[in-house]
Write a protein that holds these residues in place. Structure first.
Motif, PDB file in Angstrom:
ATOM      1  N   LYS A   1       0.773  -1.283  -0.055  1.00 51.51           N
ATOM      2  CA  LYS A   1       0.177  -0.002  -0.009  1.00 51.51           C
ATOM      3  C   LYS A   1       0.982   1.270  -0.031  1.00 51.51           C
ATOM      4  N   GLY A   2       2.018   1.053   0.117  1.00 51.58           N
ATOM      5  CA  GLY A   2       3.004   2.341   0.323  1.00 51.58           C
ATOM      6  C   GLY A   2       2.793   3.147   1.519  1.00 51.58           C
ATOM      7  N   VAL A   3       2.525   2.422   2.596  1.00 50.82           N
ATOM      8  CA  VAL A   3       2.229   3.190   3.954  1.00 50.82           C
ATOM      9  C   VAL A   3       3.310   2.428   4.876  1.00 50.82           C
ATOM     10  N   SER A   4       3.293   3.126   6.214  1.00 52.20           N
ATOM     11  CA  SER A   4       4.304   2.688   7.141  1.00 52.20           C
ATOM     12  C   SER A   4       3.708   1.293   7.679  1.00 52.20           C
ATOM     13  N   PRO A   5       4.600   0.500   8.355  1.00 51.77           N
ATOM     14  CA  PRO A   5       4.281  -0.641   9.193  1.00 51.77           C
ATOM     15  C   PRO A   5       3.161  -0.582  10.032  1.00 51.77           C
ATOM     16  N   ALA A   6       3.159   0.533  10.844  1.00 51.81           N
ATOM     17  CA  ALA A   6       2.190   0.816  11.516  1.00 51.81           C
ATOM     18  C   ALA A   6       0.722   1.071  11.213  1.00 51.81           C
ATOM     19  N   GLU A   7       0.757   1.457   9.968  1.00 47.57           N
ATOM     20  CA  GLU A   7      -0.572   1.730   9.087  1.00 47.57           C
ATOM     21  C   GLU A   7      -1.089   0.582   8.971  1.00 47.57           C
ATOM     22  N   GLY A   8      -0.092  -0.215   8.300  1.00 44.55           N
ATOM     23  CA  GLY A   8      -0.345  -1.942   7.878  1.00 44.55           C
ATOM     24  C   GLY A   8      -1.155  -2.389   8.956  1.00 44.55           C
ATOM     25  N   ARG A   9      -0.536  -2.100  10.140  1.00 48.37           N
ATOM     26  CA  ARG A   9      -1.055  -2.977  11.461  1.00 48.37           C
ATOM     27  C   ARG A   9      -2.517  -2.325  11.838  1.00 48.37           C
ATOM     28  N   ARG A  10      -2.829  -1.075  11.628  1.00 51.89           N
ATOM     29  CA  ARG A  10      -3.967  -0.538  11.688  1.00 51.89           C
ATOM     30  C   ARG A  10      -4.980  -0.772  10.820  1.00 51.89           C
ATOM     31  N   MET A  11      -4.712  -1.249   9.493  1.00 50.46           N
ATOM     32  CA  MET A  11      -5.567  -1.689   8.505  1.00 50.46           C
ATOM     33  C   MET A  11      -6.077  -3.090   9.015  1.00 50.46           C
ATOM     34  N   ASN A  12      -5.069  -3.796   9.399  1.00 55.54           N
ATOM     35  CA  ASN A  12      -5.499  -5.353   9.838  1.00 55.54           C
ATOM     36  C   ASN A  12      -6.211  -5.259  11.097  1.00 55.54           C
ATOM     37  N   ASP A  13      -6.107  -4.240  11.963  1.00 54.92           N
ATOM     38  CA  ASP A  13      -6.777  -4.443  13.265  1.00 54.92           C
ATOM     39  C   ASP A  13      -8.271  -3.933  12.818  1.00 54.92           C
ATOM     40  N   TYR A  14      -8.359  -3.059  11.901  1.00 49.67           N
ATOM     41  CA  TYR A  14      -9.823  -2.936  11.431  1.00 49.67           C
ATOM     42  C   TYR A  14     -10.468  -3.851  10.840  1.00 49.67           C
ATOM     43  N   MET A  15      -9.738  -4.783  10.101  1.00 50.35           N
ATOM     44  CA  MET A  15     -10.339  -5.967   9.468  1.00 50.35           C
ATOM     45  C   MET A  15     -10.837  -7.111  10.420  1.00 50.35           C
ATOM     46  N   THR A  16      -9.804  -7.146  11.385  1.00 53.20           N
ATOM     47  CA  THR A  16     -10.103  -7.975  12.592  1.00 53.20           C
ATOM     48  C   THR A  16     -11.484  -7.668  13.371  1.00 53.20           C
ATOM     49  N   ASN A  17     -11.595  -6.491  13.315  1.00 58.17           N
ATOM     50  CA  ASN A  17     -12.815  -5.901  13.982  1.00 58.17           C
ATOM     51  C   ASN A  17     -14.320  -6.404  13.035  1.00 58.17           C
ATOM     52  N   VAL A  18     -13.993  -6.339  11.719  1.00 55.73           N
ATOM     53  CA  VAL A  18     -14.955  -6.356  10.684  1.00 55.73           C
ATOM     54  C   VAL A  18     -15.334  -7.967  10.691  1.00 55.73           C
ATOM     55  N   ALA A  19     -14.305  -8.953  10.803  1.00 56.24           N
ATOM     56  CA  ALA A  19     -14.604 -10.201  10.801  1.00 56.24           C
ATOM     57  C   ALA A  19     -15.383 -10.675  12.121  1.00 56.24           C
ATOM     58  N   LYS A  20     -15.124 -10.049  13.172  1.00 51.53           N
ATOM     59  CA  LYS A  20     -15.649 -10.515  14.372  1.00 51.53           C
ATOM     60  C   LYS A  20     -17.142 -10.381  14.296  1.00 51.53           C
ATOM     61  N   GLU A  21     -17.638  -9.437  13.596  1.00 48.65           N
ATOM     62  CA  GLU A  21     -19.110  -9.222  13.350  1.00 48.65           C
ATOM     63  C   GLU A  21     -19.752 -10.387  12.621  1.00 48.65           C
ATOM     64  N   VAL A  22     -19.028 -11.356  12.167  1.00 50.49           N
ATOM     65  CA  VAL A  22     -19.494 -12.481  11.527  1.00 50.49           C
ATOM     66  C   VAL A  22     -19.095 -13.738  12.067  1.00 50.49           C
ATOM     67  N   GLY A  23     -18.284 -13.443  13.234  1.00 51.24           N
ATOM     68  CA  GLY A  23     -17.882 -14.713  14.003  1.00 51.24           C
ATOM     69  C   GLY A  23     -16.627 -15.393  13.719  1.00 51.24           C
ATOM     70  N   LEU A  24     -15.839 -14.377  12.949  1.00 52.84           N
ATOM     71  CA  LEU A  24     -14.674 -15.080  12.425  1.00 52.84           C
ATOM     72  C   LEU A  24     -13.568 -14.371  13.482  1.00 52.84           C
ATOM     73  N   ASN A  25     -12.479 -15.048  13.655  1.00 49.08           N
ATOM     74  CA  ASN A  25     -11.363 -14.529  14.621  1.00 49.08           C
ATOM     75  C   ASN A  25      -9.959 -14.607  13.872  1.00 49.08           C
ATOM     76  N   TYR A  26      -9.932 -13.549  13.248  1.00 45.43           N
ATOM     77  CA  TYR A  26      -8.588 -13.221  12.597  1.00 45.43           C
ATOM     78  C   TYR A  26      -7.453 -13.061  13.416  1.00 45.43           C
ATOM     79  N   ASP A  27      -6.431 -13.695  13.037  1.00 43.27           N
ATOM     80  CA  ASP A  27      -5.204 -13.510  13.908  1.00 43.27           C
ATOM     81  C   ASP A  27      -4.009 -13.145  12.955  1.00 43.27           C
ATOM     82  N   PHE A  28      -3.844 -11.733  12.759  1.00 37.76           N
ATOM     83  CA  PHE A  28      -3.092 -11.274  11.689  1.00 37.76           C
ATOM     84  C   PHE A  28      -1.323 -11.430  12.389  1.00 37.76           C
ATOM     85  N   GLU A  29      -1.408 -11.586  13.617  1.00 36.70           N
ATOM     86  CA  GLU A  29      -0.040 -11.600  14.270  1.00 36.70           C
ATOM     87  C   GLU A  29       0.681 -13.135  13.791  1.00 36.70           C
ATOM     88  N   LYS A  30      -0.080 -13.970  13.336  1.00 37.58           N
ATOM     89  CA  LYS A  30       0.257 -15.039  13.081  1.00 37.58           C
ATOM     90  C   LYS A  30       0.287 -15.542  11.499  1.00 37.58           C
TER      91      LYS A  30
END
Length: 233
Positions: free
Chosen positions: A63-92
């Protein structure tokens, strides 16, 4: 009624979209008449994994952004997934090229296990931190849904379903698929993205009403003596 879905295993909205569509299908009165077909779509066909690179760093670089911003994007996606019962683990999660994984899904389809294979790969990538670009890992995942280990290894090594993946992607180009998930109902109606379950439910009803099987016309195969309101022949 046929529903075709183009998606990639490393597309976070694709797994979410799968759940939302499944939730709509679960409550659809005619769900037993719906055939779901998964099609391959690689978000980055030329992706090459960098050993030790995290999913946050990989996304940031893309995306051409910082690793911190990349983490923020993935954190957002983790919350979206929780809404349908999915437990994303981007750390792994392990960044991977999905060409082999798509071939495995086609092998699964050959044995009537396409959806189970797709689901297993999604879970392996997003919740278990398994490397879905690794041949041995794919062999193991395939056996878990009932596929034969030797057949998996042979098919993936020889590229048995490589052309099937490429044909899916060619079809996507022909219908102008620009992003996934992309749902096509009865070759006529398209839904792009992980839309709300309610929208999928509405589309299922609309398409079924339009394309539901007509009752066959009554054909008289013999005509003989009979009785009617005015008497008998």
């Amino acid at each position: 009624m046929k529903v075709e879905i183009w998606s990639d295993v490393v597309c976070p909205f694709c797994y979410v979209g799968k759940r939302k569509f499944e939730n709509a299908l679960k409550d659809f009165a005619h769900r037993d008449e719906v055939e779901v077909v998964w099609h391959s779509f690689e978000l980055d066909p030329n992706f090459e994994a960098v050993p030790g690179e995290s999913i946050h760093e990989s996304l940031a670089k893309k995306k051409g952004v910082s690793p911190a911003e990349g983490r923020r994007m993935n954190d957002y996606m983790t919350n979206v997934a929780k809404e349908v019962g999915l437990n994303y683990d981007f750390e792994k999660a392990i960044p991977a090229n999905t060409f082999l994984a798509h071939q495995l899904i086609h092998l699964g389809a050959h044995h009537g296990k396409q959806d189970a294979t797709k689901e297993r790969l999604f879970a392996a990538y997003y919740t278990e931190g398994q490397n879905i670009g690794d041949l041995d890992t794919l062999v193991q995942l395939g056996t878990e849904v009932g596929l034969d280990a030797a057949e998996i290894r042979e098919a993936l090594t020889n590229g048995t379903y490589a052309n099937a993946v490429r044909f899916d992607e060619y079809q996507a180009q022909q219908i102008n698929v620009r992003g996934v998930p992309f749902f096509v109902f009865e070759d006529k109606y398209a839904v792009s993205g992980a839309q709300p379950t309610e929208l999928f439910a509405e589309v299922l009803e609309k398409v079924y009403d339009e394309f539901k099987p007509a009752k066959p016309a009554l054909v008289t195969v013999a005509d003989g003596p009979a009785c009617g309101p005015e008497g008998c022949d």
